[in-house]
Every structure is written in structure tokens, then in C-alpha cells.
Scaffold this active site. Structure first.
Site, PDB file in Angstrom:
ATOM      1  N   CYS A  20       0.809  -1.223   0.000  1.00  0.00           N
ATOM      2  CA  CYS A  20       0.000   0.000   0.000  1.00  0.00           C
ATOM      3  C   CYS A  20       0.839   1.268   0.000  1.00  0.00           C
ATOM      4  O   CYS A  20       0.293   2.367  -0.111  1.00  0.00           O
ATOM      5  CB  CYS A  20      -0.955  -0.012   1.196  1.00  0.00           C
ATOM      6  SG  CYS A  20      -2.289  -1.223   1.016  1.00  0.00           S
ATOM      7  N   LYS A  23       0.450   3.553  -3.147  1.00  0.00           N
ATOM      8  CA  LYS A  23      -0.768   4.319  -3.409  1.00  0.00           C
ATOM      9  C   LYS A  23      -0.454   5.745  -3.837  1.00  0.00           C
ATOM     10  O   LYS A  23       0.568   6.322  -3.439  1.00  0.00           O
ATOM     11  CB  LYS A  23      -1.638   4.374  -2.148  1.00  0.00           C
ATOM     12  CG  LYS A  23      -2.508   3.155  -1.919  1.00  0.00           C
ATOM     13  CD  LYS A  23      -3.471   3.411  -0.771  1.00  0.00           C
ATOM     14  CE  LYS A  23      -4.475   2.291  -0.613  1.00  0.00           C
ATOM     15  NZ  LYS A  23      -5.465   2.574   0.437  1.00  0.00           N
ATOM     16  N   ASP A  51     -14.667   5.970   1.501  1.00  0.00           N
ATOM     17  CA  ASP A  51     -14.901   4.763   2.300  1.00  0.00           C
ATOM     18  C   ASP A  51     -14.165   3.575   1.699  1.00  0.00           C
ATOM     19  O   ASP A  51     -13.554   3.672   0.631  1.00  0.00           O
ATOM     20  CB  ASP A  51     -16.403   4.484   2.393  1.00  0.00           C
ATOM     21  CG  ASP A  51     -16.849   4.181   3.810  1.00  0.00           C
ATOM     22  OD1 ASP A  51     -16.176   3.378   4.471  1.00  0.00           O
ATOM     23  OD2 ASP A  51     -17.849   4.751   4.249  1.00  0.00           O
ATOM     24  N   ASP A  52     -14.215   2.438   2.384  1.00  0.00           N
ATOM     25  CA  ASP A  52     -13.429   1.277   1.980  1.00  0.00           C
ATOM     26  C   ASP A  52     -13.999   0.556   0.766  1.00  0.00           C
ATOM     27  O   ASP A  52     -13.266  -0.131   0.056  1.00  0.00           O
ATOM     28  CB  ASP A  52     -13.317   0.302   3.153  1.00  0.00           C
ATOM     29  CG  ASP A  52     -12.591   0.928   4.323  1.00  0.00           C
ATOM     30  OD1 ASP A  52     -11.376   1.162   4.203  1.00  0.00           O
ATOM     31  OD2 ASP A  52     -13.236   1.202   5.353  1.00  0.00           O
ATOM     32  N   GLY A 140     -10.489 -13.905 -13.509  1.00  0.00           N
ATOM     33  CA  GLY A 140      -9.926 -12.576 -13.353  1.00  0.00           C
ATOM     34  C   GLY A 140      -9.399 -12.034 -14.659  1.00  0.00           C
ATOM     35  O   GLY A 140      -9.855 -12.399 -15.742  1.00  0.00           O
ATOM     36  N   HIS A 141      -8.396 -11.159 -14.548  1.00  0.00           N
ATOM     37  CA  HIS A 141      -7.836 -10.509 -15.732  1.00  0.00           C
ATOM     38  C   HIS A 141      -6.342 -10.327 -15.525  1.00  0.00           C
ATOM     39  O   HIS A 141      -5.880 -10.046 -14.420  1.00  0.00           O
ATOM     40  CB  HIS A 141      -8.507  -9.148 -15.956  1.00  0.00           C
ATOM     41  CG  HIS A 141      -8.086  -8.473 -17.224  1.00  0.00           C
ATOM     42  ND1 HIS A 141      -8.431  -8.947 -18.464  1.00  0.00           N
ATOM     43  CD2 HIS A 141      -7.333  -7.363 -17.436  1.00  0.00           C
ATOM     44  CE1 HIS A 141      -7.918  -8.160 -19.398  1.00  0.00           C
ATOM     45  NE2 HIS A 141      -7.244  -7.188 -18.792  1.00  0.00           N
ATOM     46  N   SER A 142      -5.567 -10.480 -16.609  1.00  0.00           N
ATOM     47  CA  SER A 142      -4.122 -10.321 -16.521  1.00  0.00           C
ATOM     48  C   SER A 142      -3.621  -9.496 -17.698  1.00  0.00           C
ATOM     49  O   SER A 142      -4.212  -9.501 -18.783  1.00  0.00           O
ATOM     50  CB  SER A 142      -3.428 -11.688 -16.513  1.00  0.00           C
ATOM     51  OG  SER A 142      -3.693 -12.376 -17.729  1.00  0.00           O
ATOM     52  N   ASP A 225     -10.723   0.309   7.498  1.00  0.00           N
ATOM     53  CA  ASP A 225      -9.500  -0.459   7.726  1.00  0.00           C
ATOM     54  C   ASP A 225      -8.293   0.461   7.543  1.00  0.00           C
ATOM     55  O   ASP A 225      -8.329   1.443   6.813  1.00  0.00           O
ATOM     56  CB  ASP A 225      -9.419  -1.727   6.879  1.00  0.00           C
ATOM     57  CG  ASP A 225      -9.354  -1.487   5.384  1.00  0.00           C
ATOM     58  OD1 ASP A 225      -9.577  -0.348   4.945  1.00  0.00           O
ATOM     59  OD2 ASP A 225      -9.085  -2.451   4.648  1.00  0.00           O
TER      60      ASP A 225
END
Length: 331
Positions: A20, A23, A51-52, A140-142, A225
């Protein structure tokens, strides 16, 4: 794996930041997001308070929680990185008082630089944590990318009467923190030296499911969080959204073993320093020293929940008070 000159390849050296800490700084991000319209009347929680996760009402009692989170390597072991990234993404749903029901992978990989076997290990780590959370992973995606990144988009459900959000705090509520701080400085030391810190890995891979459920059962309706903006950054966003201030008791905040040593030895990320710079105008630190200020602003990856209310087993680190000259007063 080793390079041609027999130098071990370390996964964390392929990311400019780590976890993180990569970011976009909070001040810059808020400028980007300012003025974005809300597109649905059914949107219960959107981007207005940072918000989260987003929440949309499915009916009068049930909300759908949607979130995504991904980042660059925070540790050198690919399987462990996958576990951490998955726990971090799932945490957003728990922070809203919800339950994850589906996740999809997000993977960026330098396929000509790092072995695809490592990518498989990252995905295996994510799948194992999602399985422990009772959340299926549906693909998912790659993309082929110069910098490795991994995370998940997670969908959850929440009882709207038990929703936790960061604008629902009120004066008089205690503040509980469910994990100790210090993850960021230990990760920075790991990236610089290769030293492994099992206590940081244990904290980052611990799901926030029990903490979230305990907070909801205790009647909490305000939580967030603690991740990339540090404890001070996330607390500031909470009190600002709720229209209150906070008193933070510095000696009540717990830290992982080795965190203070890491700060004293200079292992502080740029993200942590940017966090501190962002919140400083809104915090009365009193006589608190620089190292303690940095620890309170330390970038956390897959950190704990900050809850307005008492959570069984979690230390109370402060309380919400009526709005005053400082958003946060540290004592």
C-alpha cells in the site's frame, strides 16, 4: 531464481513502492476524485467520503459491496505476496460489516523478466486465502506489465441495518484498533535488506473477518481499515466524514516487534512521510516526537480495523469527541 551473474532475483526490487506504499498520495487522490457525480440513487456508499468499498442497495434490507485492491510486491516470496494481497482486498468488505461472496484476480506480470511459475504461486496464495474466507475466486484478468502487481476485485453482501461506514461516528464513542502498527517500516526494511519479518507477515495475512463480525455484533456502525494512509490518515478521514474530532492515546497503540528499531534506523517509506505531511495541519501532536509521529502515519498493508466502538479483544486507543480546533489531538 538467479540472474546470469548468480545474483538472486528479489521480487520487491521490481516495484517502485511496496504494498500500500505505492498508493497515490491522499491529497492528490482527493483532488482527482473531487466533483465526480453519483450515478445511481440506489448507491448507499460511494466515493464522497473515501470509504473502503462502494455499497448499492439490492433491496430494502440487503446491500451489495464492491471493492478492488491491488499493489506491487511487499515481500519477496510470491506465494506470501499473493496471500497478503488477497487478505488486503477482502478486508474492505469486512470493514463495511459485510461478507465476501465472489472475488476475481487482477494480475500484472513482466512475463519476459520474471518466471511465470512465480505468477502461478502468487495466484495460488490468493486462492488459499480466499478459500479460508469462504469466498470463491472466479477467474480474473491479466496483462503483461513492466511492474508486477496483484490483487482482487471482491463482491460482498451486507445487511444494510448493520452496515459500517466511515461517516457514522459520533462523539462519545471509543476507538478500537484490531491489529498493531509497524507493518510499513518492517516492509521497508525487508525491501532494503532482504531480512524477513514473520510477525509482519502474520499480521498482513490475518483476515479481518472475525474483527469485522465482532465489531458488528458489538453494535459498531462506524469503521474503516487501516492501510495505505496510515492510522492518522484513516482516522482523519473518519472524523472529517463524521463531523467530529478524536483524541488519540499514543501509549495505547500497539506496535509489531522491531517497528521502533526500523524507524530509528531510517527505514521509512516515502508514502509514510507523505501521509504525515498530509495530516500534520489537522493534528495537535503536543510533545510527541518525530519517530512516534512517523509510526502513527506508517503505511499499513492489510492492516487492522479502526472501529468507533469497543471490539472484544482489541485495545481502545482513543475516543471520538465533539468537533474542535484540531481534527485529532494526540495525548
Amino acid at each position: 531464481m538467479e540472474s546470469m551473474d548468480r545474483t538472486p532475483i528479489r521480487l520487491t526490487q521490481y516495484g517502485r513502492g511496496g504494498g500500500c506504499a505505492c498508493k497515490i498520495p491522499p491529497g492528490e487522490l482527493e483532488e482527482v476524485l473531487s466533483g465526480l457525480p453519483q450515478l445511481s440513487q440506489n448507491l448507499v456508499v460511494g466515493a464522497e467520503h473515501g470509504d473502503d468499498a462502494a455499497v448499492v442497495a439490492l433491496d430494502a434490507s440487503t446491500g451489495v459491496v464492491a471493492t478492488t485492491d491491488f499493489f506491487t510486491p511487499v515481500v519477496d516470496d510470491p506465494y506470501t505476496w499473493g496471500r497478503i494481497a488477497a487478505a488486503n482486498a477482502l478486508s474492505d468488505v469486512y470493514a463495511m460489516g459485510g461478507r465476501p461472496v465472489l472475488a476475481v484476480n487482477l494480475l500484472c506480470w513482466p512475463r519476459e523478466t520474471l518466471p511465470m511459475e512465480w505468477a502461478a504461486e502468487v495466484l495460488r496464495g490468493g486462492a488459499d486465502v480466499a478459500r479460508a474466507a469462504g469466498c470463491p475466486v472466479g477467474g480474473g484478468h491479466s496483462v503483461d506489465d513492466a511492474e508486477p502487481k496483484y490483487g482482487m476485485a471482491v463482491t460482498g453482501v451486507v445487511d444494510l441495518d448493520r452496515l459500517m461506514r466511515n461517516d457514522a461516528g459520533r462523539a462519545g464513542l471509543p476507538l478500537s484498533l484490531t491489529k498493531p502498527l509497524g507493518i510499513g517500516v518492517l516492509n521497508t526494511r525487508h525491501k532494503a535488506t532482504g531480512e524477513v519479518f514473520p510477525q509482519a507477515i502474520a499480521a498482513m495475512t490475518e483476515l479481518n473477518d472475525r474483527a469485522g463480525a465482532a465489531a458488528v455484533e458489538a453494535g459498531a456502525r462506524c469503521a474503516t481499515d487501516v492501510t495505505g494512509f496510515g492510522l492518522l490518515g484513516h482516522l482523519y478521514k473518519l472524523v472529517r466524514a463524521s463531523g467530529v474530532s478524536a483524541v488519540l492515546h499514543a501509549d495505547a497503540v500497539g506496535y509489531l516487534e522491531g517497528a521502533r528499531d526500523a524507524v530509528e534506523d531510517g527505514f521509512v517509506s516515502g508514502g509514510t512521510r507523505r501521509n504525515l505531511s498530509w495530516v500534520e495541519p489537522h493534528v495537535d501532536f503536543g510533545s510527541l516526537g518525530e519517530d512516534d509521529r512517523l509510526l502513527l502515519a506508517d503505511v499499513q498493508t492489510s492492516g487492522g480495523l479502526l472501529v468507533a466502538g469497543e471490539v472484544p479483544g482489541a485495545p481502545v486507543i482513543g475516543e471520538l469527541v465533539p468537533a474542535g480546533p484540531a481534527a485529532i489531538t494526540v495525548r
